[in-house]
Motif scaffolding. Sequence first.
Motif, PDB file in Angstrom:
ATOM      1  N   PHE A 168       7.426   9.555   3.486  1.00  0.00           N
ATOM      2  CA  PHE A 168       8.015   8.319   3.996  1.00  0.00           C
ATOM      3  C   PHE A 168       7.029   7.608   4.919  1.00  0.00           C
ATOM      4  O   PHE A 168       6.780   6.407   4.787  1.00  0.00           O
ATOM      5  CB  PHE A 168       9.316   8.636   4.730  1.00  0.00           C
ATOM      6  N   ILE A 169       6.457   8.349   5.856  1.00  0.00           N
ATOM      7  CA  ILE A 169       5.510   7.771   6.815  1.00  0.00           C
ATOM      8  C   ILE A 169       4.245   7.300   6.102  1.00  0.00           C
ATOM      9  O   ILE A 169       3.699   6.233   6.419  1.00  0.00           O
ATOM     10  CB  ILE A 169       5.177   8.797   7.922  1.00  0.00           C
ATOM     11  N   LEU A 170       3.798   8.060   5.117  1.00  0.00           N
ATOM     12  CA  LEU A 170       2.596   7.693   4.355  1.00  0.00           C
ATOM     13  C   LEU A 170       2.749   6.313   3.722  1.00  0.00           C
ATOM     14  O   LEU A 170       1.774   5.559   3.621  1.00  0.00           O
ATOM     15  CB  LEU A 170       2.306   8.745   3.285  1.00  0.00           C
ATOM     16  N   GLY A 171       3.946   5.968   3.308  1.00  0.00           N
ATOM     17  CA  GLY A 171       4.188   4.644   2.743  1.00  0.00           C
ATOM     18  C   GLY A 171       3.888   3.515   3.718  1.00  0.00           C
ATOM     19  O   GLY A 171       3.608   2.392   3.306  1.00  0.00           O
ATOM     20  N   TYR A 172       3.917   3.813   5.002  1.00  0.00           N
ATOM     21  CA  TYR A 172       3.630   2.812   6.026  1.00  0.00           C
ATOM     22  C   TYR A 172       2.197   2.867   6.531  1.00  0.00           C
ATOM     23  O   TYR A 172       1.584   1.833   6.788  1.00  0.00           O
ATOM     24  CB  TYR A 172       4.586   2.969   7.221  1.00  0.00           C
TER      25      TYR A 172
END
Length: 72
Positions: free
Chosen positions: A36-40
């Motif tokens: 999820f964080i990687l997407g940002y």
Amino acid sequence: MAKNDNNFNIITRFYDGQKDAVEQMVAEYRQGLELFILGYVHDSQVAEDVASDAFVRLIVKKPDIRELKYFR
């Protein structure tokens, strides 16, 4: 036991202070949180660091979650 029931059980045990629940919670949610964080942030190392910081904050602060059924 259904997956949602197991997740609820892990979170409930964590809030009850059971130490092994912390390890299970991290094992259950780490990968999804990092993705999820990687997407940002678009950097896997940064995503790992942010996820680790989030778990540390959760463990130390243990915020009040009024509706555990919504915790995913």
